[in-house]
Design a protein around this motif. Structure first.
Motif, PDB file in Angstrom:
ATOM      1  N   HIS A  42       0.835  -1.210   0.000  1.00 34.99           N
ATOM      2  CA  HIS A  42       0.000   0.000   0.000  1.00 34.99           C
ATOM      3  C   HIS A  42       0.864   1.251   0.000  1.00 34.99           C
ATOM      4  CE1 HIS A  42       0.677  -0.658   4.312  1.00 34.99           C
ATOM      5  NE2 HIS A  42       0.354   0.596   4.537  1.00 34.99           N
TER       6      HIS A  42
ATOM      7  N   HIS B 143       1.386   3.884   1.966  1.00 34.04           N
ATOM      8  CA  HIS B 143       1.933   4.626   3.102  1.00 34.04           C
ATOM      9  C   HIS B 143       3.449   4.743   2.986  1.00 34.04           C
ATOM     10  CE1 HIS B 143      -1.634   4.221   6.123  1.00 34.04           C
ATOM     11  NE2 HIS B 143      -1.597   5.420   5.579  1.00 34.04           N
TER      12      HIS B 143
ATOM     13  N   ASP C 259       5.808   4.526   5.138  1.00 34.21           N
ATOM     14  CA  ASP C 259       6.634   3.512   5.801  1.00 34.21           C
ATOM     15  C   ASP C 259       6.584   2.164   5.076  1.00 34.21           C
ATOM     16  OD1 ASP C 259       3.962   3.249   6.714  1.00 34.21           O
ATOM     17  OD2 ASP C 259       4.603   2.151   8.483  1.00 34.21           O
ATOM     18  N   HIS C 260       5.870   2.102   3.944  1.00 31.25           N
ATOM     19  CA  HIS C 260       5.853   0.893   3.110  1.00 31.25           C
ATOM     20  C   HIS C 260       6.410   1.144   1.708  1.00 31.25           C
ATOM     21  CE1 HIS C 260       3.570  -1.827   5.842  1.00 31.25           C
ATOM     22  NE2 HIS C 260       3.358  -0.647   6.417  1.00 31.25           N
TER      23      HIS C 260
ATOM     24  N   HIS D 288      -7.243  -1.476   4.777  1.00 27.51           N
ATOM     25  CA  HIS D 288      -6.409  -0.566   5.575  1.00 27.51           C
ATOM     26  C   HIS D 288      -6.499   0.870   5.049  1.00 27.51           C
ATOM     27  CE1 HIS D 288      -2.901   0.916   7.728  1.00 27.51           C
ATOM     28  NE2 HIS D 288      -2.228   1.070   6.622  1.00 27.51           N
TER      29      HIS D 288
ATOM     30  N   ASP E  83      -0.225  -3.882   6.038  1.00 26.05           N
ATOM     31  CA  ASP E  83      -0.960  -3.468   7.235  1.00 26.05           C
ATOM     32  C   ASP E  83      -2.366  -4.042   7.176  1.00 26.05           C
ATOM     33  OD1 ASP E  83       1.206  -2.176   8.220  1.00 26.05           O
ATOM     34  OD2 ASP E  83       0.561  -0.170   7.634  1.00 26.05           O
TER      35      ASP E  83
HETATM   36 ZN   LIG Z   1      -0.169   1.561   6.439  1.00 31.25          ZN
END
Ligand SMILES: [Zn+2]
Length: 473
Positions: A67, A69, A71-72, A169, A194
């Motif tokens: 996804h 985000h 941090d991904h 998510h 997530d």
């Molecule tokens: Zn996330």
């Protein structure tokens, strides 16, 4: 003798912490990278960890993104910058959001470099900090993305098939479900990325996936339960009511993606039902404004309710009369003189960068302001310090005394709490399951979640350690 098919797993991020997701599945020496996220937290430490990239780019067969985000997806440009030429698989909505997030980061880094150089020069210090990557690198990463929708299996390597399932998510979020077939044997590995929650607005619930052999499961809220949404909406209405009485402001640090659109959706609902009066709401984040546009072009990700409102009734769940999207810096600065009652939603969600910091500088000393925390705050972030009730905080290198109230609502989390994760596990067929590998969680949450899973009958659960290799049977 080596087994005919060797499958190994290791993680180079989000191991014992919640940021920097980078997981590797090795099949016969070929590496499949699942997510390539940025570490967040204190600037110096995050920078060091992001710079120490730790993945031999030439060994990567394919990359998969769960996804959009930061941090991904935030370190995908480091892959392309380092010479990675392969595909990066993602859902169409994830590709669009990730593109936005990576470009935003490149711009913030360039801006930071300029600002830090200026400060160093003023103090007569040496300056040699360089951004991790630039906009060109981010564009390159987007150019290497191959999109595939939910439930459309695709071969991504020799004997390796990928299928995305809805993770519930954020918009476009997916479980990466990998099936490795060799010598007639099938090994199924599910990466949750997530894990989302049921009954979130806009997007669908997490999917039920086919029986996995290995599950790499996130554990952010391994020791926590979220409040119910109904209680949260009541609390939200109360906070707005107080702001109306005090003619105060509500400052909400929110992730530009998903959380902002959800808040807008909830405020829309509260106004429609008469629970709160229509007061001005400013979304002061160019990124949130752009993300909202992306939300509008991906109806394939909506749940039934949003589809109904959006498509059948031509109602816009992401906009209403008293809602303003500010874009220019001048418009943003004008909000400094804004009289309450008013709501300002701004990014970044953990208060580590972006316009939210200016709003905090401007309002933190005002006892009629409420800082409303609606998202996860990682350790060592300004958001966490505010959430922990610290009376004095450092912003832009200067100390500020806090007189503003701080309130927190946990119900809007995009992550399953431990019980919801347990219920999701109950909904899938775990008869083949050999091992659960816990990632994306801090120490206490992970041990507590492991105990909870043991009580539910899942005995083989490992808390993944950074760099340690786990072998498939
Ligand atoms: Zn996330």
């Amino acid at each position: 003798m080596l087994p005919s098919m060797a499958i190994n797993f290791y993680s180079l991020g989000a191991a014992g912490e919640v940021t920097g997701s980078k997981h590797v599945m090795e099949v016969d020496g070929k590496s499949y990278l699942i997510d390539c996220g940025a570490f967040q937290g204190s600037r110096a430490e995050a920078d060091r960890k992001n710079r120490d990239f730790g993945i031999p780019v030439d060994k990567i067969e394919a990359a998969v993104l769960t996804h959009g985000h930061f941090d991904h997806c935030g370190m995908l440009p480091m892959l392309t910058k380092g010479g990675y030429k392969g595909n990066i698989y993602a859902t169409p909505a994830t590709r669009d959001l990730a593109s936005l997030v990576m470009m935003d980061s490149a711009r913030i880094q360039a801006h930071d470099a300029e600002y830090l150089r200026f400060r160093a020069n003023r103090k007569g210090e040496n300056f040699d900090w360089k951004p991790l990557y630039n906009e060109q690198d981010a564009v390159k990463a987007t150019g290497q993305m191959v999109t595939t929708s939910y439930n459309r299996p695709i071969w991504i390597g020799d004997g390796v098939k990928l299928e995305f399932f809805d993770a519930g998510h954020i918009l476009g979020s997916a479980f990466a479900y990998l099936t490795v077939t060799k010598d007639g044997k099938e090994t199924r590995v599910a990466y949750t990325g997530d894990l989302g929650r049921k009954n979130k607005p806009i997007i669908r619930d997490p999917s039920v996936i086919p029986a996995p052999d290995y599950l790499v499961l996130e554990s952010t809220y391994g020791d926590r339960r979220h409040e119910s949404t109904d209680d949260a909406l009541e609390k939200l209405a109360d906070i707005v009511g107080r702001a109306v009485r005090d003619r105060g402001r509500i400052i909400i640090p929110a992730f530009a993606i998903e959380r902002t659109q959800e808040l807008v959706y909830y405020f829309h609902m509260l106004v429609d039902s008469g629970a709160i009066p229509e007061i001005p709401i400013y979304v002061d984040s160019p990124m949130a404004t752009n993300a909202t546009t992306i939300f509008q072009v991906h109806p394939e990700c909506y749940d039934e309710e949003t589809n109904k409102a959006f498509i059948r009734h031509h109602k816009n769940p992401f906009g209403f009369n008293s809602l303003h999207f500010t874009t220019s810096v001048d418009e943003s600065k004008a909000l400094n003189n804004l009289k309450g009652p008013a709501i300002i939603i701004s990014a970044d969600g953990m208060c580590e960068a972006g316009r939210i910091q200016h709003h905090l500088v401007n309002s933190i000393g005002d006892p009629f302001t409420t800082i409303l925390i609606v998202g996860y705050m990682a350790e060592h972030t300004l958001g966490r310090r505010l959430r922990d009730g610290e009376r004095e905080v450092k912003i832009h290198g200067e100390w500020f005394k806090r007189k503003a109230n701080v309130e927190a609502i946990d119900a809007f989390s995009a992550h399953a709490d431990y019980q919801e994760a347990g219920e999701w596990l109950d909904s899938i067929d775990t008869s083949r399951l050999k091992k659960i590998m816990l990632v994306h969680g801090e120490g206490k949450a992970q041990t507590s979640f492991k105990d909870y899973l043991a009580k539910k009958g899942f005995k083989d659960v490992d808390i993944v350690q950074y760099g340690k290799t786990y072998e498939a049977e």
